[in-house]
Design an enzyme around this catalytic site. Structure first.
Site, PDB file in Angstrom:
ATOM      1  N   HIS A 105      36.601  -1.105  28.276  1.00  0.00           N
ATOM      2  CA  HIS A 105      35.478  -1.831  27.663  1.00  0.00           C
ATOM      3  C   HIS A 105      34.412  -2.132  28.700  1.00  0.00           C
ATOM      4  O   HIS A 105      34.711  -2.316  29.877  1.00  0.00           O
ATOM      5  CB  HIS A 105      35.949  -3.129  26.994  1.00  0.00           C
ATOM      6  CG  HIS A 105      36.717  -4.031  27.906  1.00  0.00           C
ATOM      7  ND1 HIS A 105      38.063  -3.843  28.163  1.00  0.00           N
ATOM      8  CD2 HIS A 105      36.355  -5.107  28.622  1.00  0.00           C
ATOM      9  CE1 HIS A 105      38.488  -4.758  29.001  1.00  0.00           C
ATOM     10  NE2 HIS A 105      37.469  -5.553  29.313  1.00  0.00           N
ATOM     11  N   HIS A 107      31.371  -4.895  29.464  1.00  0.00           N
ATOM     12  CA  HIS A 107      30.800  -6.213  29.147  1.00  0.00           C
ATOM     13  C   HIS A 107      29.274  -6.089  29.171  1.00  0.00           C
ATOM     14  O   HIS A 107      28.718  -5.461  30.089  1.00  0.00           O
ATOM     15  CB  HIS A 107      31.182  -7.244  30.212  1.00  0.00           C
ATOM     16  CG  HIS A 107      32.649  -7.511  30.327  1.00  0.00           C
ATOM     17  ND1 HIS A 107      33.236  -8.646  29.810  1.00  0.00           N
ATOM     18  CD2 HIS A 107      33.662  -6.799  30.892  1.00  0.00           C
ATOM     19  CE1 HIS A 107      34.537  -8.630  30.069  1.00  0.00           C
ATOM     20  NE2 HIS A 107      34.830  -7.521  30.721  1.00  0.00           N
TER      21      HIS A 107
HETATM   22  P1  AMP Z   1      38.422  -7.783  31.301  1.00  0.00           P
HETATM   23  O1  AMP Z   1      38.764  -8.861  32.299  1.00  0.00           O
HETATM   24  O2  AMP Z   1      37.298  -6.907  31.776  1.00  0.00           O
HETATM   25  O3  AMP Z   1      39.636  -7.024  30.842  1.00  0.00           O
HETATM   26  O4  AMP Z   1      37.819  -8.537  30.059  1.00  0.00           O
HETATM   27  C1  AMP Z   1      38.570  -8.930  28.953  1.00  0.00           C
HETATM   28  C2  AMP Z   1      37.670  -9.805  28.105  1.00  0.00           C
HETATM   29  O5  AMP Z   1      38.226  -9.862  26.811  1.00  0.00           O
HETATM   30  C3  AMP Z   1      37.517 -11.247  28.593  1.00  0.00           C
HETATM   31  O6  AMP Z   1      36.148 -11.519  28.852  1.00  0.00           O
HETATM   32  C4  AMP Z   1      38.037 -12.086  27.420  1.00  0.00           C
HETATM   33  O7  AMP Z   1      37.272 -13.244  27.221  1.00  0.00           O
HETATM   34  C5  AMP Z   1      37.923 -11.127  26.264  1.00  0.00           C
HETATM   35  N1  AMP Z   1      38.849 -11.306  25.152  1.00  0.00           N
HETATM   36  C6  AMP Z   1      40.174 -11.528  25.213  1.00  0.00           C
HETATM   37  N2  AMP Z   1      40.703 -11.590  23.972  1.00  0.00           N
HETATM   38  C7  AMP Z   1      39.686 -11.383  23.107  1.00  0.00           C
HETATM   39  C8  AMP Z   1      39.571 -11.310  21.685  1.00  0.00           C
HETATM   40  N3  AMP Z   1      40.635 -11.486  20.873  1.00  0.00           N
HETATM   41  N4  AMP Z   1      38.354 -11.079  21.142  1.00  0.00           N
HETATM   42  C9  AMP Z   1      37.271 -10.909  21.923  1.00  0.00           C
HETATM   43  N5  AMP Z   1      37.305 -10.956  23.279  1.00  0.00           N
HETATM   44  C10 AMP Z   1      38.485 -11.190  23.857  1.00  0.00           C
END
Ligand code: AMP
Length: 144
Positions: A105, A107
């Site tokens: 993903h 951001h």
């Molecule tokens: P990363 O550290 O790049 O893997 O980012 C994971 C992101 O997913 C974090 O910013 C979390 O806040 C977000 N996240 C975790 N669970 C969910 C969810 N159910 N829906 C939307 N975002 C989420």
């Protein structure tokens, strides 16, 4: 390269399968975007390929290209929707790289001059607030 295999039980895979709700922003043949529920700034969005990939190491170049194109759309929409001064695009790989959810993903975080990102609290934002931000972003996407 010695990185773990894709695990289809990750939370974003469940969102893509519709098993867990999300504040959906955009979808096309290859990509899907929704709001981060613990936003580092208002309008913090996530852009994913629909095809399974753990991170940048195992994704197909065609999926990566599609995700970057959608990331560009979301970034432009966020500039409009949040009257932003800039956008931070971030993409983490493996735990040591800051990755917590193991489905690739990007951001997309709206930024304003002099405003720092929120620290990670582990708390979900107010769902009504998120719903409002999602609506703002969807409208801006339509206007592109
Ligand atoms: P990363 O550290 O790049 O893997 O980012 C994971 C992101 O997913 C974090 O910013 C979390 O806040 C977000 N996240 C975790 N669970 C969910 C969810 N159910 N829906 C939307 N975002 C989420």
């Amino acid at each position: 390269m010695n990185t773990p295999a894709y695990d289809s039980d990750n939370i974003f895979a469940k969102i893509l399968r519709g098993e867990i709700p999300c504040h959906k922003l955009y979808e096309d043949e290859l990509t899907f975007a929704f709001l981060d529920v613990m936003p580092k700034a208002d309008g913090h969005a996530l852009v994913l390929p629909k095809n399974p990939s753990r991170n940048i190491f195992d994704t197909a170049p065609t999926d990566l290209a599609a995700v970057v194109a959608t990331t560009q759309k979301l970034a432009m929409a966020a500039m409009i929707a949040f009257d932003a001064d800039g956008i931070t695009v971030q993409q983490n790989n493996e735990g040591a790289g800051g990755q917590e959810v193991f489905h690739l993903h990007f951001h997309v975080v709206p930024r304003h001059e002099g405003v720092a990102l929120r620290p990670q609290t582990g708390k979900m934002a107010d769902p009504e607030l998120l719903a409002g931000h999602a609506e703002q972003l969807r409208k801006a996407l339509e206007s592109l």
